[in-house]
Structure formats: C-alpha cells, structure tokens
Design a protein around this motif. Sequence first.
Motif, PDB file in Angstrom:
ATOM      1  N   VAL A   1      12.242  13.578   1.016  1.00  9.12           N
ATOM      2  CA  VAL A   1      11.371  12.413   1.198  1.00  9.12           C
ATOM      3  C   VAL A   1      10.086  12.591   0.405  1.00  9.12           C
ATOM      4  O   VAL A   1       9.580  11.642  -0.225  1.00  9.12           O
ATOM      5  CB  VAL A   1      11.068  12.211   2.694  1.00  9.12           C
ATOM      6  CG1 VAL A   1       9.995  11.140   2.883  1.00  9.12           C
ATOM      7  CG2 VAL A   1      12.336  11.813   3.438  1.00  9.12           C
TER       8      VAL A   1
ATOM      9  N   THR B   1      10.648  -4.255  -0.976  1.00  4.57           N
ATOM     10  CA  THR B   1      11.794  -3.732  -0.219  1.00  4.57           C
ATOM     11  C   THR B   1      11.866  -2.214  -0.321  1.00  4.57           C
ATOM     12  O   THR B   1      12.068  -1.504   0.679  1.00  4.57           O
ATOM     13  CB  THR B   1      13.099  -4.347  -0.745  1.00  4.57           C
ATOM     14  OG1 THR B   1      13.031  -5.768  -0.627  1.00  4.57           O
ATOM     15  CG2 THR B   1      14.290  -3.828   0.042  1.00  4.57           C
ATOM     16  N   LEU B   2      11.692  -1.695  -1.530  1.00  9.53           N
ATOM     17  CA  LEU B   2      11.751  -0.248  -1.730  1.00  9.53           C
ATOM     18  C   LEU B   2      10.616   0.459  -1.000  1.00  9.53           C
ATOM     19  O   LEU B   2      10.822   1.506  -0.373  1.00  9.53           O
ATOM     20  CB  LEU B   2      11.693   0.054  -3.229  1.00  9.53           C
ATOM     21  CG  LEU B   2      11.788   1.531  -3.615  1.00  9.53           C
ATOM     22  CD1 LEU B   2      13.104   2.122  -3.123  1.00  9.53           C
ATOM     23  CD2 LEU B   2      11.671   1.692  -5.134  1.00  9.53           C
TER      24      LEU B   2
ATOM     25  N   GLY C   1       9.054  -0.581   1.700  1.00 11.40           N
ATOM     26  CA  GLY C   1       9.292  -0.633   3.144  1.00 11.40           C
ATOM     27  C   GLY C   1      10.313   0.406   3.599  1.00 11.40           C
ATOM     28  O   GLY C   1      10.138   1.072   4.631  1.00 11.40           O
ATOM     29  N   ARG C   2      11.376   0.545   2.822  1.00 11.24           N
ATOM     30  CA  ARG C   2      12.392   1.537   3.177  1.00 11.24           C
ATOM     31  C   ARG C   2      11.844   2.957   3.076  1.00 11.24           C
ATOM     32  O   ARG C   2      12.169   3.824   3.897  1.00 11.24           O
ATOM     33  CB  ARG C   2      13.607   1.369   2.271  1.00 11.24           C
ATOM     34  CG  ARG C   2      14.378   0.074   2.548  1.00 11.24           C
ATOM     35  CD  ARG C   2      15.546  -0.089   1.611  1.00 11.24           C
ATOM     36  NE  ARG C   2      16.290  -1.313   1.923  1.00 11.24           N
ATOM     37  CZ  ARG C   2      17.347  -1.738   1.232  1.00 11.24           C
ATOM     38  NH1 ARG C   2      17.771  -1.042   0.173  1.00 11.24           N
ATOM     39  NH2 ARG C   2      17.964  -2.853   1.584  1.00 11.24           N
ATOM     40  N   LEU C   3      11.017   3.191   2.081  1.00  6.52           N
ATOM     41  CA  LEU C   3      10.425   4.516   1.933  1.00  6.52           C
ATOM     42  C   LEU C   3       9.486   4.826   3.097  1.00  6.52           C
ATOM     43  O   LEU C   3       9.456   5.962   3.596  1.00  6.52           O
ATOM     44  CB  LEU C   3       9.673   4.604   0.605  1.00  6.52           C
ATOM     45  CG  LEU C   3       8.990   5.952   0.316  1.00  6.52           C
ATOM     46  CD1 LEU C   3      10.016   7.081   0.314  1.00  6.52           C
ATOM     47  CD2 LEU C   3       8.244   5.904  -1.020  1.00  6.52           C
ATOM     48  N   GLU C   4       8.743   3.832   3.560  1.00  6.01           N
ATOM     49  CA  GLU C   4       7.854   4.048   4.702  1.00  6.01           C
ATOM     50  C   GLU C   4       8.645   4.403   5.963  1.00  6.01           C
ATOM     51  O   GLU C   4       8.243   5.275   6.738  1.00  6.01           O
ATOM     52  CB  GLU C   4       7.008   2.795   4.935  1.00  6.01           C
ATOM     53  CG  GLU C   4       5.933   2.574   3.881  1.00  6.01           C
ATOM     54  CD  GLU C   4       5.149   1.298   4.129  1.00  6.01           C
ATOM     55  OE1 GLU C   4       5.477   0.596   5.128  1.00  6.01           O
ATOM     56  OE2 GLU C   4       4.241   0.990   3.342  1.00  6.01           O
ATOM     57  N   ARG C   5       9.785   3.712   6.170  1.00  7.97           N
ATOM     58  CA  ARG C   5      10.615   4.038   7.338  1.00  7.97           C
ATOM     59  C   ARG C   5      11.194   5.448   7.224  1.00  7.97           C
ATOM     60  O   ARG C   5      11.284   6.185   8.210  1.00  7.97           O
ATOM     61  CB  ARG C   5      11.736   3.009   7.482  1.00  7.97           C
ATOM     62  CG  ARG C   5      11.250   1.639   7.944  1.00  7.97           C
ATOM     63  CD  ARG C   5      12.408   0.764   8.384  1.00  7.97           C
ATOM     64  NE  ARG C   5      13.311   0.453   7.284  1.00  7.97           N
ATOM     65  CZ  ARG C   5      13.152  -0.591   6.453  1.00  7.97           C
ATOM     66  NH1 ARG C   5      12.120  -1.424   6.615  1.00  7.97           N
ATOM     67  NH2 ARG C   5      14.023  -0.823   5.493  1.00  7.97           N
ATOM     68  N   LEU C   6      11.574   5.824   6.015  1.00  2.00           N
ATOM     69  CA  LEU C   6      12.099   7.169   5.797  1.00  2.00           C
ATOM     70  C   LEU C   6      11.024   8.219   6.042  1.00  2.00           C
ATOM     71  O   LEU C   6      11.282   9.271   6.643  1.00  2.00           O
ATOM     72  CB  LEU C   6      12.640   7.277   4.368  1.00  2.00           C
ATOM     73  CG  LEU C   6      13.357   8.585   4.009  1.00  2.00           C
ATOM     74  CD1 LEU C   6      14.562   8.802   4.922  1.00  2.00           C
ATOM     75  CD2 LEU C   6      13.796   8.559   2.549  1.00  2.00           C
ATOM     76  N   GLN C   7       9.804   7.926   5.614  1.00  2.00           N
ATOM     77  CA  GLN C   7       8.700   8.851   5.851  1.00  2.00           C
ATOM     78  C   GLN C   7       8.399   8.984   7.345  1.00  2.00           C
ATOM     79  O   GLN C   7       8.124  10.079   7.843  1.00  2.00           O
ATOM     80  CB  GLN C   7       7.451   8.368   5.100  1.00  2.00           C
ATOM     81  CG  GLN C   7       7.537   8.540   3.595  1.00  2.00           C
ATOM     82  CD  GLN C   7       6.353   7.913   2.887  1.00  2.00           C
ATOM     83  OE1 GLN C   7       5.977   6.771   3.168  1.00  2.00           O
ATOM     84  NE2 GLN C   7       5.764   8.655   1.965  1.00  2.00           N
TER      85      GLN C   7
END
Length: 227
Positions: free
Chosen positions: A167, A192-193, A195-201
């Motif tokens: 991550v 979109t990218l 937002g997904r990275l924030e959820r992964l973090q």
Amino acid sequence: MADATTETEMPNATHSDWLENVLMAEDGPLPAPVLFASSPKVEQLELVRVIGDRLRQARELCNLSQSVAAQRLGYSNSSKLSKVEGATDTNSVPLWLILRAAKVYEVSIDFLFGVTDDWEVGAPRGTQEWLLNVWQKLRERDMAALDHLHREVLAVSRHTAALVAGVREVAEGLSTYRARNPGFDETPASATLAGRLERLQAGARDADTALKRLHLGVAGGASEAAR
C-alpha cells in the motif's frame, strides 16, 4: 481303622507347634526373617528428610509462605519450620506437628510420612497421580495448540507486513505520477482511483493497529502508507 498320623499331618497339637516341629525336623532352626535392611538410626534420618520434604510440598500446595504456615501450625516464627522442612535437625519431628500439618494443609498423614503420593484425605490411592497425568496430557495438548496458533499469527503478521508495504508503494507511486502529470486529477478516473487507494490505506492502518495490540507491530507501519 484310621491310618497312623504321618510326619506332615497335624497331630493333636496347636498349629504353630506342629509347624515348628516340621521345620525343625527337616532343616533345623530357621533364622529370624530380616524385615529391615538398614539400621533404625539410618531410617530415622531418612524419615526426617521425607517428612520435611512432604511438609514443604503440602505447604506449597496450599500456596502458603513459610511464615504464614508457621503461625498456623503454632510456631512463633518460621525458623523452626524451616529447619524441619530442610531436615537440618536430625531429631525426630514432633508428632503434634505432623497432626497439625495434616489438618492445616488438609493432607493425609500417609502423605506426610511418604507412604503414599496421594495428598488428599480419604482419596483412593493413585487418584492424584492419575489427575497429574491427565493434567500433563491436557497441558501438552494446549501447549501444542498455542504453538500452532503462534505460528499462524506470525504468518498473518508477515502477510500483513507485505500488504502494508505494498500500500505504501502504491501511494508513493501515485504521488509521483501526480507530480509528473499535473492534469491527472482532472481526469474521470483520478477520483475513483484516489477513493480506492484511501480505502486500502484505511484497511492497512486497521490491520497494523490490530497487530500492534498483539505486540506484532509491522515495521514501516500503515501510518506511512497513509501519507
């Protein structure tokens, strides 16, 4: 007509007299049986040692300190009890002490004398040994299960460490890409990218926090990945 009494048949005499006559006639006088090989003095020393050790075991079974046990047994201090438990005094252990110890520690007198390893009063002989064997087997089973669980947790920790590191690398790569491509944030896919990275973090941070609670914190934690 009845047959004459043979040499090995019991005549009109007591059984003990007849047996003595038979033995005397065949082999001569028999030596007295030796019941104890050691001298009374040696046995006295060994018995003092056994009783002292059993008194210590009984006290530890009750989780009592030597000073507390001495008071309950009637001693003014623990020095005399210490001598008895350590068998430093070769004199005989007071009989009143053995009786009191059996009551205070709730163990059998046979246990204190070393006759049996069962300390519980009135318990069938072998009960404590059976319980100890069962406890040992259960302990070995539980230790094996804990060892297996420990290995599983370490494996999860390693995988989580790899996830956190991944991550962080993705976040760093995206940051570098944004710096080199100023117009990226204006593209439809950027939101979109991001937002997904924030959820992964966020997931990486939660995993890192959970591992730290288990004292298995991951080097280079997820907090760095959130930057």
